[in-house]
Scaffold this active site. Structure first.
Site, PDB file in Angstrom:
ATOM      1  N   ASP A 132       0.836  -1.106  -0.066  1.00 41.19           N
ATOM      2  CA  ASP A 132      -0.063   0.083  -0.041  1.00 41.19           C
ATOM      3  C   ASP A 132       0.905   1.157  -0.085  1.00 41.19           C
ATOM      4  O   ASP A 132       2.201   1.029   0.394  1.00 41.19           O
ATOM      5  CB  ASP A 132      -0.781   0.035   1.209  1.00 41.19           C
ATOM      6  N   ARG A 185      -1.681  -0.569  -8.272  1.00 39.63           N
ATOM      7  CA  ARG A 185      -3.025  -0.238  -8.121  1.00 39.63           C
ATOM      8  C   ARG A 185      -3.010   1.369  -8.074  1.00 39.63           C
ATOM      9  O   ARG A 185      -2.270   1.940  -7.425  1.00 39.63           O
ATOM     10  CB  ARG A 185      -3.354  -0.715  -6.697  1.00 39.63           C
TER      11      ARG A 185
HETATM   12  P1  FDA Z   1     -14.040   9.808  -4.381  1.00 43.10           P
HETATM   13  O1  FDA Z   1     -13.464   9.887  -3.039  1.00 43.10           O
HETATM   14  O2  FDA Z   1     -13.821  11.104  -5.104  1.00 43.10           O
HETATM   15  O3  FDA Z   1     -15.497   9.573  -4.135  1.00 43.10           O
HETATM   16  C1  FDA Z   1     -16.424   9.319  -5.231  1.00 43.10           C
HETATM   17  C2  FDA Z   1     -17.670   8.870  -4.784  1.00 43.10           C
HETATM   18  O4  FDA Z   1     -17.528   7.457  -4.431  1.00 43.10           O
HETATM   19  C3  FDA Z   1     -18.365   9.480  -3.613  1.00 43.10           C
HETATM   20  O5  FDA Z   1     -19.253  10.274  -4.203  1.00 43.10           O
HETATM   21  C4  FDA Z   1     -19.273   8.253  -3.030  1.00 43.10           C
HETATM   22  O6  FDA Z   1     -20.298   8.120  -3.812  1.00 43.10           O
HETATM   23  C5  FDA Z   1     -18.270   7.189  -3.295  1.00 43.10           C
HETATM   24  N1  FDA Z   1     -17.522   6.772  -2.030  1.00 43.10           N
HETATM   25  C6  FDA Z   1     -16.207   7.040  -2.160  1.00 43.10           C
HETATM   26  N2  FDA Z   1     -15.872   6.725  -0.985  1.00 43.10           N
HETATM   27  C7  FDA Z   1     -16.607   6.260  -0.217  1.00 43.10           C
HETATM   28  C8  FDA Z   1     -16.771   5.741   1.257  1.00 43.10           C
HETATM   29  N3  FDA Z   1     -15.988   5.564   2.019  1.00 43.10           N
HETATM   30  N4  FDA Z   1     -17.980   5.227   1.524  1.00 43.10           N
HETATM   31  C9  FDA Z   1     -19.248   5.271   0.518  1.00 43.10           C
HETATM   32  N5  FDA Z   1     -19.001   5.850  -0.581  1.00 43.10           N
HETATM   33  C10 FDA Z   1     -17.805   6.189  -1.106  1.00 43.10           C
HETATM   34  N6  FDA Z   1      -5.230   5.110  -0.540  1.00 43.10           N
HETATM   35  C11 FDA Z   1      -4.001   5.358  -0.237  1.00 43.10           C
HETATM   36  O7  FDA Z   1      -3.598   6.592  -0.035  1.00 43.10           O
HETATM   37  N7  FDA Z   1      -3.075   4.218  -0.373  1.00 43.10           N
HETATM   38  C12 FDA Z   1      -3.468   3.269  -0.417  1.00 43.10           C
HETATM   39  O8  FDA Z   1      -2.936   2.284  -0.782  1.00 43.10           O
HETATM   40  C13 FDA Z   1      -5.012   3.109  -0.921  1.00 43.10           C
HETATM   41  N8  FDA Z   1      -5.321   1.646  -1.351  1.00 43.10           N
HETATM   42  C14 FDA Z   1      -6.625   1.524  -1.651  1.00 43.10           C
HETATM   43  C15 FDA Z   1      -7.396   0.389  -2.146  1.00 43.10           C
HETATM   44  C16 FDA Z   1      -8.693   0.178  -2.769  1.00 43.10           C
HETATM   45  C17 FDA Z   1      -8.976  -1.089  -3.148  1.00 43.10           C
HETATM   46  C18 FDA Z   1      -9.405   1.618  -2.619  1.00 43.10           C
HETATM   47  C19 FDA Z   1     -10.526   1.321  -3.222  1.00 43.10           C
HETATM   48  C20 FDA Z   1      -8.868   2.576  -2.039  1.00 43.10           C
HETATM   49  C21 FDA Z   1      -7.616   2.691  -1.496  1.00 43.10           C
HETATM   50  N9  FDA Z   1      -7.165   3.900  -1.214  1.00 43.10           N
HETATM   51  C22 FDA Z   1      -5.717   4.081  -1.113  1.00 43.10           C
HETATM   52  C23 FDA Z   1      -8.064   5.001  -0.870  1.00 43.10           C
HETATM   53  C24 FDA Z   1      -8.176   6.018  -2.200  1.00 43.10           C
HETATM   54  O9  FDA Z   1      -7.127   6.618  -2.001  1.00 43.10           O
HETATM   55  C25 FDA Z   1      -9.534   6.957  -1.894  1.00 43.10           C
HETATM   56  O10 FDA Z   1      -9.238   7.733  -0.703  1.00 43.10           O
HETATM   57  C26 FDA Z   1     -10.760   6.057  -1.578  1.00 43.10           C
HETATM   58  O11 FDA Z   1     -10.813   5.217  -2.547  1.00 43.10           O
HETATM   59  C27 FDA Z   1     -11.896   7.148  -2.012  1.00 43.10           C
HETATM   60  O12 FDA Z   1     -11.675   7.693  -3.379  1.00 43.10           O
HETATM   61  P2  FDA Z   1     -12.779   7.205  -4.799  1.00 43.10           P
HETATM   62  O13 FDA Z   1     -11.842   7.192  -5.808  1.00 43.10           O
HETATM   63  O14 FDA Z   1     -13.506   6.256  -4.075  1.00 43.10           O
HETATM   64  O15 FDA Z   1     -13.296   8.538  -5.008  1.00 43.10           O
END
Ligand code: FDA
Length: 308
Positions: A132, A185
């Site tokens: 990660d 990732r």
């Molecule tokens: P964004 O935060 O812009 O959200 C877009 C939409 O997605 C929201 O409006 C909502 O609808 C939905 N959504 C997002 N988060 C949600 C939640 N918690 N609950 C419900 N709905 C939600 N980060 C990092 O810094 N280092 C890492 O190693 C990882 N590893 C990682 C693995 C995996 C499999 C995932 C999915 C994410 C990570 N992350 C991470 C976290 C990542 O950086 C980020 O903070 C989250 O995925 C939220 O970003 P989104 O791309 O989902 O979009």
């Protein structure tokens, strides 16, 4: 909303609230939305039920910034148990580890030795260790370590990394890592970073996410596109269509308990999906970062608890 995000990120670092929450049964009940239990058996049960839905998993034993080498080795032992259990149960799963949990703050050599042993174990059971990405003070050291581990004979395809679209440097890092053939990732990034290193504006992060997704999908390597953002998913599908990319040549990745509807629909459309499944007693900082991403989750969790 940015104020709430900062407030939750600040709370994620509050030691007294953390102690109180992790020990209280109310805290544990609240965390169960995003955390698959406290014990190894709990996470294996969750992985089995995810597997039954045709979804892959990556298992994360929660914990960050250990303070002694013994703690780091204890954290690694849990991952060794997980790799064996995944193999014995024939699960479509791998593991995700954080370098600070493997002793990075105590010495890079210690962390590298511990992660190297995990990767060697992954090689013997034909699995994969995803490292990660944490705050930007660790970015360069993480990249350097993963490149060294990946270059060891036999390790290719068994260790990968995470790149965050909010960092200005990420396009360059992706170019370097894909030239080595390393699986990445891509996520947006979950830590608090200054504007000198990360885009402060969501629009810029999203624009970079799409640009980086295009770099990854056309690299010929199996990568993970980690997001719940429907716009990012739609943009990924557009790139797939335009470039004639096979739906099984990469995977979407999402977090346990988040957008299960989207996870299912992507599987039905023929894409690969992997869910990141965290477990363990040290769930508090992870849980608070999830609330920071979507403060409305507080209401959602409260409503569900009242229903019980
Ligand atoms: P964004 O935060 O812009 O959200 C877009 C939409 O997605 C929201 O409006 C909502 O609808 C939905 N959504 C997002 N988060 C949600 C939640 N918690 N609950 C419900 N709905 C939600 N980060 C990092 O810094 N280092 C890492 O190693 C990882 N590893 C990682 C693995 C995996 C499999 C995932 C999915 C994410 C990570 N992350 C991470 C976290 C990542 O950086 C980020 O903070 C989250 O995925 C939220 O970003 P989104 O791309 O989902 O979009």
């Amino acid at each position: 909303m940015p104020i709430l995000r900062s407030a939750f990120i600040a709370l994620s670092r509050n030691a007294s609230l953390r102690r109180f929450s992790e020990q209280s049964s109310l805290g544990r009940a609240m965390s169960s939305r995003f955390v698959a239990g406290m014990q190894v058996d709990d996470v294996l049960c969750a992985a089995e039920s995810i597997h039954a839905q045709g979804i892959a998993a990556t298992l994360d034993s929660l914990g960050e910034n250990v303070s002694t080498p013994e703690e780091a080795r204890h954290s690694a032992d849990i991952y060794h148990r997980l790799l064996d259990a995944i193999h014995q149960r024939g699960l479509n799963a791998n593991v995700s580890v954080k370098l600070t949990q493997m002793g990075m703050d105590l010495g890079h050599d210690l962390a590298e030795q511990i992660v190297s042993e995990l990767v060697q174990h992954a090689v013997t059971v034909n699995s994969f260790v995803r490292v990660d990405m944490e705050g930007s003070e660790y970015t360069q050291a993480t990249i350097d370590m993963v490149r060294r581990l990946h270059a060891q004979p036999g390790n290719q395809g068994h260790v990968g990394i995470v790149i965050q679209a909010y960092l200005h440097r990420s396009a360059q890092d992706i170019a370097t890592l894909t030239a080595d053939g390393i699986r990445i990732r891509l996520c947006k990034g979950a830590y608090k970073e200054p504007p000198s290193v990360a885009f402060p504006d969501k629009r810029d992060v999203d624009g970079n996410f799409v640009k980086l997704t295009q770099m990854l999908l056309t690299s010929g390597i199996y990568h993970g596109i980690a997001t719940h953002d429907e716009e990012m998913i739609a943009a990924t599908k557009r790139i797939v269509r335009q470039k004639g990319i096979g739906p099984k040549t990469f995977e979407f990745q999402m977090l346990y308990g988040v957008r299960r509807d989207l996870q299912k629909s992507l599987i039905q459309e023929g894409f690969n999906v992997r869910v990141y499944v965290p477990f363990g007693t040290e769930w508090y900082p992870y849980f608070m970062r999830r609330l920071a991403e979507r403060p409305a989750n507080v209401l959602f969790i409260a409503r569900n608890m009242l229903k019980k």
